[in-house]
Design a protein around this motif. Structure first.
Motif, PDB file in Angstrom:
ATOM      1  N   PRO A   1     -13.807  -5.348   0.364  1.00 24.03           N
ATOM      2  CA  PRO A   1     -13.675  -4.144  -0.459  1.00 24.03           C
ATOM      3  C   PRO A   1     -13.630  -2.883   0.408  1.00 24.03           C
ATOM      4  CG  PRO A   1     -15.910  -5.028  -0.568  1.00 24.03           C
ATOM      5  CD  PRO A   1     -15.096  -6.029   0.179  1.00 24.03           C
ATOM      6  N   GLY A   2     -12.761  -1.981   0.050  1.00 30.25           N
ATOM      7  CA  GLY A   2     -12.639  -0.736   0.803  1.00 30.25           C
ATOM      8  C   GLY A   2     -11.641   0.186   0.141  1.00 30.25           C
ATOM      9  N   LEU A   3     -11.555   1.384   0.663  1.00 27.19           N
ATOM     10  CA  LEU A   3     -10.630   2.387   0.126  1.00 27.19           C
ATOM     11  C   LEU A   3     -10.009   3.161   1.278  1.00 27.19           C
ATOM     12  CD1 LEU A   3      -9.463   3.998  -2.301  1.00 27.19           C
ATOM     13  CD2 LEU A   3     -11.475   5.477  -2.134  1.00 27.19           C
ATOM     14  N   LEU A   4      -8.682   3.188   1.295  1.00 24.48           N
ATOM     15  CA  LEU A   4      -7.944   3.966   2.294  1.00 24.48           C
ATOM     16  C   LEU A   4      -7.114   5.004   1.550  1.00 24.48           C
ATOM     17  CD1 LEU A   4      -7.106   4.446   5.222  1.00 24.48           C
ATOM     18  CD2 LEU A   4      -5.298   2.735   4.914  1.00 24.48           C
ATOM     19  N   VAL A   5      -7.440   6.285   1.754  1.00 22.13           N
ATOM     20  CA  VAL A   5      -6.727   7.375   1.087  1.00 22.13           C
ATOM     21  C   VAL A   5      -5.730   7.967   2.076  1.00 22.13           C
ATOM     22  CG1 VAL A   5      -6.941   9.549  -0.154  1.00 22.13           C
ATOM     23  CG2 VAL A   5      -8.766   7.840  -0.328  1.00 22.13           C
ATOM     24  N   ILE A   6      -4.456   7.723   1.824  1.00 22.15           N
ATOM     25  CA  ILE A   6      -3.373   8.186   2.692  1.00 22.15           C
ATOM     26  C   ILE A   6      -2.903   9.570   2.240  1.00 22.15           C
ATOM     27  CG2 ILE A   6      -1.022   7.708   3.470  1.00 22.15           C
ATOM     28  CD1 ILE A   6      -2.985   5.682   4.513  1.00 22.15           C
ATOM     29  N   LYS A   7      -2.580  10.433   3.202  1.00 23.81           N
ATOM     30  CA  LYS A   7      -2.060  11.755   2.841  1.00 23.81           C
ATOM     31  C   LYS A   7      -0.752  12.016   3.599  1.00 23.81           C
ATOM     32  CE  LYS A   7      -4.743  14.303   6.345  1.00 23.81           C
ATOM     33  NZ  LYS A   7      -5.672  15.410   6.586  1.00 23.81           N
ATOM     34  N   ASN A   8       0.097  12.821   2.964  1.00 24.28           N
ATOM     35  CA  ASN A   8       1.365  13.266   3.572  1.00 24.28           C
ATOM     36  C   ASN A   8       2.266  12.096   3.996  1.00 24.28           C
ATOM     37  OD1 ASN A   8       0.336  15.917   3.382  1.00 24.28           O
ATOM     38  ND2 ASN A   8      -0.658  15.704   5.383  1.00 24.28           N
ATOM     39  N   ALA A   9       2.208  10.998   3.262  1.00 22.45           N
ATOM     40  CA  ALA A   9       3.017   9.827   3.613  1.00 22.45           C
ATOM     41  C   ALA A   9       4.338   9.855   2.860  1.00 22.45           C
ATOM     42  CB  ALA A   9       2.272   8.549   3.287  1.00 22.45           C
ATOM     43  N   ASN A  10       5.321   9.103   3.374  1.00 26.82           N
ATOM     44  CA  ASN A  10       6.556   8.858   2.627  1.00 26.82           C
ATOM     45  C   ASN A  10       6.209   7.842   1.551  1.00 26.82           C
ATOM     46  OD1 ASN A  10       9.018   7.785   1.675  1.00 26.82           O
ATOM     47  ND2 ASN A  10      10.051   8.311   3.591  1.00 26.82           N
ATOM     48  N   LYS A  11       5.939   8.344   0.350  1.00 27.41           N
ATOM     49  CA  LYS A  11       5.410   7.516  -0.727  1.00 27.41           C
ATOM     50  C   LYS A  11       6.341   6.356  -1.076  1.00 27.41           C
ATOM     51  CE  LYS A  11       4.899   9.442  -4.844  1.00 27.41           C
ATOM     52  NZ  LYS A  11       4.277  10.244  -5.939  1.00 27.41           N
ATOM     53  N   GLU A  12       7.618   6.637  -1.177  1.00 26.63           N
ATOM     54  CA  GLU A  12       8.575   5.603  -1.559  1.00 26.63           C
ATOM     55  C   GLU A  12       8.656   4.500  -0.509  1.00 26.63           C
ATOM     56  OE1 GLU A  12      13.298   5.090  -2.853  1.00 26.63           O
ATOM     57  OE2 GLU A  12      12.518   7.049  -2.248  1.00 26.63           O
ATOM     58  N   ALA A  13       8.684   4.882   0.764  1.00 23.98           N
ATOM     59  CA  ALA A  13       8.781   3.895   1.845  1.00 23.98           C
ATOM     60  C   ALA A  13       7.533   3.016   1.895  1.00 23.98           C
ATOM     61  CB  ALA A  13       8.995   4.593   3.176  1.00 23.98           C
ATOM     62  N   LEU A  14       6.353   3.631   1.732  1.00 25.08           N
ATOM     63  CA  LEU A  14       5.111   2.863   1.796  1.00 25.08           C
ATOM     64  C   LEU A  14       4.980   1.938   0.585  1.00 25.08           C
ATOM     65  CD1 LEU A  14       2.648   2.368   3.496  1.00 25.08           C
ATOM     66  CD2 LEU A  14       1.530   4.343   2.431  1.00 25.08           C
ATOM     67  N   ASN A  15       5.336   2.437  -0.578  1.00 28.81           N
ATOM     68  CA  ASN A  15       5.325   1.593  -1.775  1.00 28.81           C
ATOM     69  C   ASN A  15       6.262   0.399  -1.619  1.00 28.81           C
ATOM     70  OD1 ASN A  15       3.483   2.478  -3.756  1.00 28.81           O
ATOM     71  ND2 ASN A  15       4.772   4.232  -4.250  1.00 28.81           N
ATOM     72  N   ASN A  16       7.449   0.661  -1.066  1.00 34.03           N
ATOM     73  CA  ASN A  16       8.429  -0.414  -0.873  1.00 34.03           C
ATOM     74  C   ASN A  16       7.912  -1.468   0.101  1.00 34.03           C
ATOM     75  OD1 ASN A  16      10.243   0.713  -2.649  1.00 34.03           O
ATOM     76  ND2 ASN A  16      11.472   1.724  -1.060  1.00 34.03           N
ATOM     77  N   ARG A  17       7.246  -1.026   1.176  1.00 28.91           N
ATOM     78  CA  ARG A  17       6.720  -1.979   2.151  1.00 28.91           C
ATOM     79  C   ARG A  17       5.628  -2.849   1.529  1.00 28.91           C
ATOM     80  NH1 ARG A  17       9.118  -3.819   5.866  1.00 28.91           N
ATOM     81  NH2 ARG A  17       9.261  -2.035   7.276  1.00 28.91           N
ATOM     82  N   ILE A  18       4.730  -2.232   0.785  1.00 30.01           N
ATOM     83  CA  ILE A  18       3.658  -3.002   0.135  1.00 30.01           C
ATOM     84  C   ILE A  18       4.251  -3.988  -0.867  1.00 30.01           C
ATOM     85  CG2 ILE A  18       1.650  -2.831  -1.401  1.00 30.01           C
ATOM     86  CD1 ILE A  18       1.042  -0.119  -0.016  1.00 30.01           C
ATOM     87  N   ALA A  19       5.286  -3.559  -1.605  1.00 27.36           N
ATOM     88  CA  ALA A  19       5.956  -4.460  -2.552  1.00 27.36           C
ATOM     89  C   ALA A  19       6.612  -5.630  -1.823  1.00 27.36           C
ATOM     90  CB  ALA A  19       6.990  -3.687  -3.367  1.00 27.36           C
ATOM     91  N   GLN A  20       7.199  -5.373  -0.656  1.00 25.12           N
ATOM     92  CA  GLN A  20       7.808  -6.445   0.149  1.00 25.12           C
ATOM     93  C   GLN A  20       6.759  -7.473   0.568  1.00 25.12           C
ATOM     94  OE1 GLN A  20       9.673  -4.355   3.440  1.00 25.12           O
ATOM     95  NE2 GLN A  20      11.714  -4.739   2.613  1.00 25.12           N
ATOM     96  N   VAL A  21       5.619  -6.973   1.030  1.00 29.11           N
ATOM     97  CA  VAL A  21       4.547  -7.873   1.467  1.00 29.11           C
ATOM     98  C   VAL A  21       4.066  -8.721   0.298  1.00 29.11           C
ATOM     99  CG1 VAL A  21       2.178  -7.993   2.344  1.00 29.11           C
ATOM    100  CG2 VAL A  21       3.795  -6.371   3.345  1.00 29.11           C
ATOM    101  N   ASN A  22       3.837  -8.087  -0.849  1.00 31.11           N
ATOM    102  CA  ASN A  22       3.335  -8.824  -2.008  1.00 31.11           C
ATOM    103  C   ASN A  22       4.344  -9.849  -2.511  1.00 31.11           C
ATOM    104  OD1 ASN A  22       0.799  -7.629  -2.095  1.00 31.11           O
ATOM    105  ND2 ASN A  22       1.507  -5.925  -3.367  1.00 31.11           N
ATOM    106  N   LYS A  23       5.626  -9.529  -2.443  1.00 30.68           N
ATOM    107  CA  LYS A  23       6.653 -10.507  -2.845  1.00 30.68           C
ATOM    108  C   LYS A  23       6.664 -11.691  -1.881  1.00 30.68           C
ATOM    109  CE  LYS A  23      11.531 -11.159  -4.000  1.00 30.68           C
ATOM    110  NZ  LYS A  23      11.584 -12.462  -3.294  1.00 30.68           N
TER     111      LYS A  23
END
Length: 291
Positions: free
Chosen positions: A89-111
């Motif tokens: 369990p943990g929490l990582l709060v990202i700031k000033n990131a390319n939201k779309e690129a990071l979301n896409n990468r996480i979606a790729q990993v989960n798929k």
């Protein structure tokens, strides 16, 4: 039949994408990193259900490293249980990131994780499945590899932690339940000194199930270990919770988002909403499904 090459290929893709995600997260600015170290569970203690769990909160750069390392923690460790999985369990709060690129990468990993799981479960026989996985990836804990990475990029009202008691459920027909009890009759139960008493107990269970109608629906509701959860809230009506087996990633939130902590766990003496179950077979947590 799924081949060793197919399993290894899908695993390598999942692993490569996970490593890429970790490298990209290293480059992201973060405003908060909190990780909750839970006690390790040894192979000797894996059948002991704890009544309390002490959490050790870690913050800052040390927590950041622990969070990133947790995404690749999928192999059995010497002396530790591989049945009761290590949770992160943990929490990582990202700031000033390319939201779309990071979301896409996480979606790729989960798929890739979901595809790897589908590849494994396509092998029908449990023994063959175990053999295939561990021939291709020795010491891999498949359930750890399957874990989805949860994130949120729409700024919620709050992100908080809690502990949740869940049930593992399985629906059965009358025929399936009787077949399960037939197998039980063939087992030797080390907790029963008298084998005849064990057979008599199973026979009574068989009679109870046999007396049901042929179309009766049955269900096993087996309680599982308490587990940490993340609760994400937008409004009182718009909220959801996900597993905190891996750290939760919050991407570019508003500064006023309320962030909680994971408290120590203490088993409650009673729960106001706890339901008393009338099990058909207590030993198996087998119940009739209400129509």
């Amino acid at each position: 039949m799924v081949s060793k090459v197919q399993i290894r290929s899908q695993f390598d893709l999942m692993n490569e994408l996970t490593v890429r995600l970790v490298e990209e997260l290293k480059e992201c600015d973060y405003s908060k990193a909190e990780y909750y170290r839970l006690p390790d569970i040894s192979s000797l203690d894996e059948n002991i259900v704890p009544e309390s769990i002490i959490t050790e909160k870690i913050s800052g750069d040390i927590a950041h490293r622990a969070i990133l390392n947790s995404f690749t923690d999928i192999y059995k460790k010497e002396g530790l249980s591989s049945r009761v999985l290590k949770r992160h369990p943990g929490l990582l709060v990202i700031k000033n990131a390319n939201k779309e690129a990071l979301n896409n990468r996480i979606a790729q990993v989960n798929k890739a994780k979901a595809d790897f799981k589908a590849c494994i479960v396509a092998i029908d026989n449990n023994d063959a499945r175990f053999e295939a996985v561990h021939n291709a990836m020795p010491n891999l804990i498949t359930l750890a590899a399957y874990r989805k990475i949860h994130c949120e990029s729409d700024s919620p009202f709050s992100v908080r932690f809690t502990w949740m008691h869940k049930h593992a459920t399985k629906t059965l027909t009358k025929k399936m339940a009787l077949e399960m009890l037939d197998k039980s009759a063939g087992y030797r139960n080390p907790r029963m000194i008298d084998q005849q008493k064990w057979l008599s107990l199973v026979a009574q269970e068989q009679l109870r199930v046999a007396s049901l109608g042929e179309k009766e629906k049955l269900r096993i509701r087996r309680p599982t270990r308490v587990s940490p959860q993340v609760n994400v809230r937008y409004t009182a009506q718009n909220r959801y919770h996900v597993s905190a087996a891996l750290p939760f990633i919050l991407i570019n939130p508003e500064p006023d988002v309320k962030l909680g902590i994971l408290p120590d766990y203490q088993k409650p003496e009673a729960h106001p909403r706890k339901r008393e179950y009338d099990f058909l077979v207590d030993r198996l947590y087998l119940e009739q499904v209400e129509r």
